[in-house]
Design a protein around this motif. Sequence first.
Motif, PDB file in Angstrom:
ATOM      1  N   VAL A 154      20.583  16.251  15.274  1.00  0.00           N
ATOM      2  CA  VAL A 154      20.847  18.031  15.838  1.00  0.00           C
ATOM      3  C   VAL A 154      20.729  19.498  14.861  1.00  0.00           C
ATOM      4  O   VAL A 154      19.565  19.972  15.063  1.00  0.00           O
ATOM      5  CB  VAL A 154      21.616  17.929  16.411  1.00  0.00           C
ATOM      6  CG1 VAL A 154      21.193  19.501  17.258  1.00  0.00           C
ATOM      7  CG2 VAL A 154      21.365  17.397  17.700  1.00  0.00           C
ATOM      8  N   TRP A 155      21.887  19.092  14.040  1.00  0.00           N
ATOM      9  CA  TRP A 155      22.615  19.881  12.902  1.00  0.00           C
ATOM     10  C   TRP A 155      21.062  20.096  11.814  1.00  0.00           C
ATOM     11  O   TRP A 155      21.339  21.220  11.201  1.00  0.00           O
ATOM     12  CB  TRP A 155      23.384  18.907  12.465  1.00  0.00           C
ATOM     13  CG  TRP A 155      24.182  20.689  11.234  1.00  0.00           C
ATOM     14  CD1 TRP A 155      23.512  21.828  11.079  1.00  0.00           C
ATOM     15  CD2 TRP A 155      24.623  20.046   9.889  1.00  0.00           C
ATOM     16  NE1 TRP A 155      24.458  22.026  10.231  1.00  0.00           N
ATOM     17  CE2 TRP A 155      24.948  20.809   8.618  1.00  0.00           C
ATOM     18  CE3 TRP A 155      24.972  18.391   9.568  1.00  0.00           C
ATOM     19  CZ2 TRP A 155      25.922  21.033   7.862  1.00  0.00           C
ATOM     20  CZ3 TRP A 155      25.347  18.463   8.383  1.00  0.00           C
ATOM     21  CH2 TRP A 155      26.522  19.510   7.562  1.00  0.00           C
ATOM     22  N   LYS A 156      20.411  18.888  11.700  1.00  0.00           N
ATOM     23  CA  LYS A 156      19.686  18.914   9.995  1.00  0.00           C
ATOM     24  C   LYS A 156      18.486  19.689  10.740  1.00  0.00           C
ATOM     25  O   LYS A 156      17.322  19.609   9.538  1.00  0.00           O
ATOM     26  CB  LYS A 156      19.829  17.916   9.650  1.00  0.00           C
ATOM     27  CG  LYS A 156      20.573  17.525   8.528  1.00  0.00           C
ATOM     28  CD  LYS A 156      21.319  17.828   7.843  1.00  0.00           C
ATOM     29  CE  LYS A 156      21.837  17.689   6.781  1.00  0.00           C
ATOM     30  NZ  LYS A 156      22.510  19.168   5.864  1.00  0.00           N
ATOM     31  N   SER A 157      18.183  18.726  12.044  1.00  0.00           N
ATOM     32  CA  SER A 157      16.371  19.410  12.740  1.00  0.00           C
ATOM     33  C   SER A 157      16.098  21.520  12.532  1.00  0.00           C
ATOM     34  O   SER A 157      16.088  21.399  12.536  1.00  0.00           O
ATOM     35  CB  SER A 157      16.575  18.347  13.364  1.00  0.00           C
ATOM     36  OG  SER A 157      17.949  18.527  14.325  1.00  0.00           O
ATOM     37  N   SER A 158      17.925  21.613  13.542  1.00  0.00           N
ATOM     38  CA  SER A 158      17.714  23.063  13.873  1.00  0.00           C
ATOM     39  C   SER A 158      19.271  24.290  13.518  1.00  0.00           C
ATOM     40  O   SER A 158      19.090  24.624  14.157  1.00  0.00           O
ATOM     41  CB  SER A 158      17.400  22.889  15.925  1.00  0.00           C
ATOM     42  OG  SER A 158      18.671  22.090  16.298  1.00  0.00           O
ATOM     43  N   PHE A 181      23.004  24.363  13.786  1.00  0.00           N
ATOM     44  CA  PHE A 181      24.566  24.699  14.538  1.00  0.00           C
ATOM     45  C   PHE A 181      23.829  26.339  15.297  1.00  0.00           C
ATOM     46  O   PHE A 181      23.741  26.946  14.856  1.00  0.00           O
ATOM     47  CB  PHE A 181      25.609  25.060  13.803  1.00  0.00           C
ATOM     48  CG  PHE A 181      26.614  23.166  13.245  1.00  0.00           C
ATOM     49  CD1 PHE A 181      26.760  22.523  14.614  1.00  0.00           C
ATOM     50  CD2 PHE A 181      26.975  22.974  12.633  1.00  0.00           C
ATOM     51  CE1 PHE A 181      27.944  21.433  14.489  1.00  0.00           C
ATOM     52  CE2 PHE A 181      27.492  22.078  12.263  1.00  0.00           C
ATOM     53  CZ  PHE A 181      27.718  21.027  13.466  1.00  0.00           C
ATOM     54  N   ASN A 182      24.049  24.932  17.052  1.00  0.00           N
ATOM     55  CA  ASN A 182      24.072  27.013  17.451  1.00  0.00           C
ATOM     56  C   ASN A 182      25.179  26.044  18.810  1.00  0.00           C
ATOM     57  O   ASN A 182      25.666  25.929  18.584  1.00  0.00           O
ATOM     58  CB  ASN A 182      22.424  26.494  18.166  1.00  0.00           C
ATOM     59  CG  ASN A 182      22.187  25.565  18.645  1.00  0.00           C
ATOM     60  OD1 ASN A 182      22.517  24.179  18.516  1.00  0.00           O
ATOM     61  ND2 ASN A 182      20.124  24.838  17.845  1.00  0.00           N
ATOM     62  N   TYR A 183      25.110  27.127  19.305  1.00  0.00           N
ATOM     63  CA  TYR A 183      25.532  26.486  20.942  1.00  0.00           C
ATOM     64  C   TYR A 183      25.635  25.581  21.514  1.00  0.00           C
ATOM     65  O   TYR A 183      26.738  24.556  21.609  1.00  0.00           O
ATOM     66  CB  TYR A 183      25.642  27.455  21.708  1.00  0.00           C
ATOM     67  CG  TYR A 183      26.291  27.953  23.376  1.00  0.00           C
ATOM     68  CD1 TYR A 183      27.840  27.796  23.216  1.00  0.00           C
ATOM     69  CD2 TYR A 183      26.003  26.203  24.365  1.00  0.00           C
ATOM     70  CE1 TYR A 183      28.419  27.568  24.286  1.00  0.00           C
ATOM     71  CE2 TYR A 183      26.687  26.203  25.624  1.00  0.00           C
ATOM     72  CZ  TYR A 183      28.181  26.846  25.235  1.00  0.00           C
ATOM     73  OH  TYR A 183      28.932  26.618  26.480  1.00  0.00           O
ATOM     74  N   PRO A 184      24.740  24.031  21.491  1.00  0.00           N
ATOM     75  CA  PRO A 184      24.083  23.490  22.055  1.00  0.00           C
ATOM     76  C   PRO A 184      25.195  22.162  20.867  1.00  0.00           C
ATOM     77  O   PRO A 184      25.871  21.314  21.180  1.00  0.00           O
ATOM     78  CB  PRO A 184      22.850  22.582  21.908  1.00  0.00           C
ATOM     79  CG  PRO A 184      22.693  24.162  22.322  1.00  0.00           C
ATOM     80  CD  PRO A 184      23.639  25.552  21.248  1.00  0.00           C
ATOM     81  N   SER A 185      24.612  22.155  20.124  1.00  0.00           N
ATOM     82  CA  SER A 185      25.267  21.518  19.040  1.00  0.00           C
ATOM     83  C   SER A 185      26.561  21.629  18.510  1.00  0.00           C
ATOM     84  O   SER A 185      27.563  20.763  18.584  1.00  0.00           O
ATOM     85  CB  SER A 185      24.625  21.848  17.258  1.00  0.00           C
ATOM     86  OG  SER A 185      24.432  23.088  17.289  1.00  0.00           O
ATOM     87  N   ALA A 186      27.093  22.841  19.126  1.00  0.00           N
ATOM     88  CA  ALA A 186      28.238  23.093  18.871  1.00  0.00           C
ATOM     89  C   ALA A 186      29.214  22.347  19.922  1.00  0.00           C
ATOM     90  O   ALA A 186      30.517  21.541  19.679  1.00  0.00           O
ATOM     91  CB  ALA A 186      29.064  24.479  18.685  1.00  0.00           C
ATOM     92  N   MET A 187      28.861  22.758  21.008  1.00  0.00           N
ATOM     93  CA  MET A 187      29.575  22.702  22.361  1.00  0.00           C
ATOM     94  C   MET A 187      29.172  20.075  22.432  1.00  0.00           C
ATOM     95  O   MET A 187      30.259  19.838  22.306  1.00  0.00           O
ATOM     96  CB  MET A 187      28.562  22.804  23.507  1.00  0.00           C
ATOM     97  CG  MET A 187      29.381  21.850  24.855  1.00  0.00           C
ATOM     98  SD  MET A 187      27.938  22.592  26.291  1.00  0.00           S
ATOM     99  CE  MET A 187      28.791  21.888  27.252  1.00  0.00           C
ATOM    100  N   ILE A 188      28.656  19.661  21.438  1.00  0.00           N
ATOM    101  CA  ILE A 188      28.316  18.213  21.772  1.00  0.00           C
ATOM    102  C   ILE A 188      29.531  18.053  21.149  1.00  0.00           C
ATOM    103  O   ILE A 188      30.606  17.298  20.664  1.00  0.00           O
ATOM    104  CB  ILE A 188      27.187  17.944  21.461  1.00  0.00           C
ATOM    105  CG1 ILE A 188      26.024  17.510  22.564  1.00  0.00           C
ATOM    106  CG2 ILE A 188      26.928  16.236  20.478  1.00  0.00           C
ATOM    107  CD1 ILE A 188      24.731  17.917  21.566  1.00  0.00           C
ATOM    108  N   PHE A 189      29.458  18.708  19.826  1.00  0.00           N
ATOM    109  CA  PHE A 189      30.276  18.247  18.308  1.00  0.00           C
ATOM    110  C   PHE A 189      31.938  18.403  19.113  1.00  0.00           C
ATOM    111  O   PHE A 189      32.695  17.338  18.640  1.00  0.00           O
ATOM    112  CB  PHE A 189      30.256  19.506  17.296  1.00  0.00           C
ATOM    113  CG  PHE A 189      31.797  18.871  16.023  1.00  0.00           C
ATOM    114  CD1 PHE A 189      30.630  17.880  14.704  1.00  0.00           C
ATOM    115  CD2 PHE A 189      32.432  19.429  16.085  1.00  0.00           C
ATOM    116  CE1 PHE A 189      31.626  17.715  13.989  1.00  0.00           C
ATOM    117  CE2 PHE A 189      33.451  19.664  15.021  1.00  0.00           C
ATOM    118  CZ  PHE A 189      32.878  18.249  13.842  1.00  0.00           C
TER     119      PHE A 189
END
Length: 391
Positions: free
Chosen positions: A130-134, A136-144
């Motif tokens: 997700v990080w490499k494709s789009s 870091f944003n709110y959804p990726s930070a939440m998943i992390f």
Amino acid sequence: MDLLHFAYKLLFGHVKISMEIVPPIFRNCSSIFIPNKDEKYANCTIEAGIDPCYLLRELHRAKEFRTYFLAIIPIILSIIACSLNICYLLAQIKCFRQEKASFKKRQIFLISRSLSIILANILFYVVIIVWKSSGFNYPSAMIFIFIGGINFVSVTGTYIGLTILLYTAIAHQFWYKTKLTLKHCYIIVAVIWIISFISSFCVAFWGATLFYPETAPISCSFEGCQRPLVIIIVISLSIFYGTVIILYVLMMLRLRRLVRKSSLVRARSKSNSMTALKRLGLNMVTFAIGSVPILIVCIVALVNLEDLSSLGEGDKSPCKSFINSALFVEVEVLASVAAIVWILAMIIDPVINILSDAKLRTLIVLQFTSVSSSLRRFRTGSVKSTLSTDD
């Protein structure tokens, strides 16, 4: 030839970049300026007294940390950790089928811990994708945050369960054998996972707003929401961590005292008790190694919360990254250290448990020998087939 000349400069630094292609703002640091990449930072508005070369240097450092220490090295370590824990899980399942009911109780918690580590590694790959494709944003930070929370709470709960189980097996053997059943162990493990998912989702849902308050689905101001939230999270994690360590120490001291006082205990029982104590000590060391980085990152984030929260304000742009490059370096270093040490603990955990368990060690050696023999037979058969074809 120009392209080869420039590539040689980037690799060895012996060739100077023509000053004509370097913007005036970066003339004093032409050696670190990268043509066709760093021109976009030349028109950024910076405060008086701040050296643009310092910002450019810090920005390059942040990108290097992000590439190597937050992506490449963690991915390599994660593959090793995932492979080890899958092998360890398969060996545990085989031992679980062969053991008596009283020994299966401990295996249930060990299997749960291995599943938690494997799940965390798989979700880690999802975050990287997700990080490499789009980015870091709110959804990726939440998943992390969700991944770290599930792994921390479930593994911690498993350690607590194992500690109490070992203590009960030594200090209250009759109750352990007659009252504590496999069903109770399954229920305890299920409760640990339910608590892990619920608490981790809540922490991730609110925690991601600290870094991306403008894109979060809820409003979370700095003074009214963000600061109190981080304080609560840090205090809760500190209490949780301290409770587990204190519980380990108290259990070990109590068990050691019981073993020394029990002069009437049979030698075999005493040997089993000492083995349990060693496992308890190794588990405590592994837990401490894997959990300290998360706690340190949370404390540092609390101290620098106001600066870190500013990274999520406004739209993402090259100038924003350039102006806040020093802060991005701090974030990359914290995240890199936490990720690497966290994954190293996942590697150490199965190794320690395999070395401290004679049955698992023997089983894995037999499995390795069996696989090696199969490979040798396969190669021998392939060679014979090739020779017969040639004849």
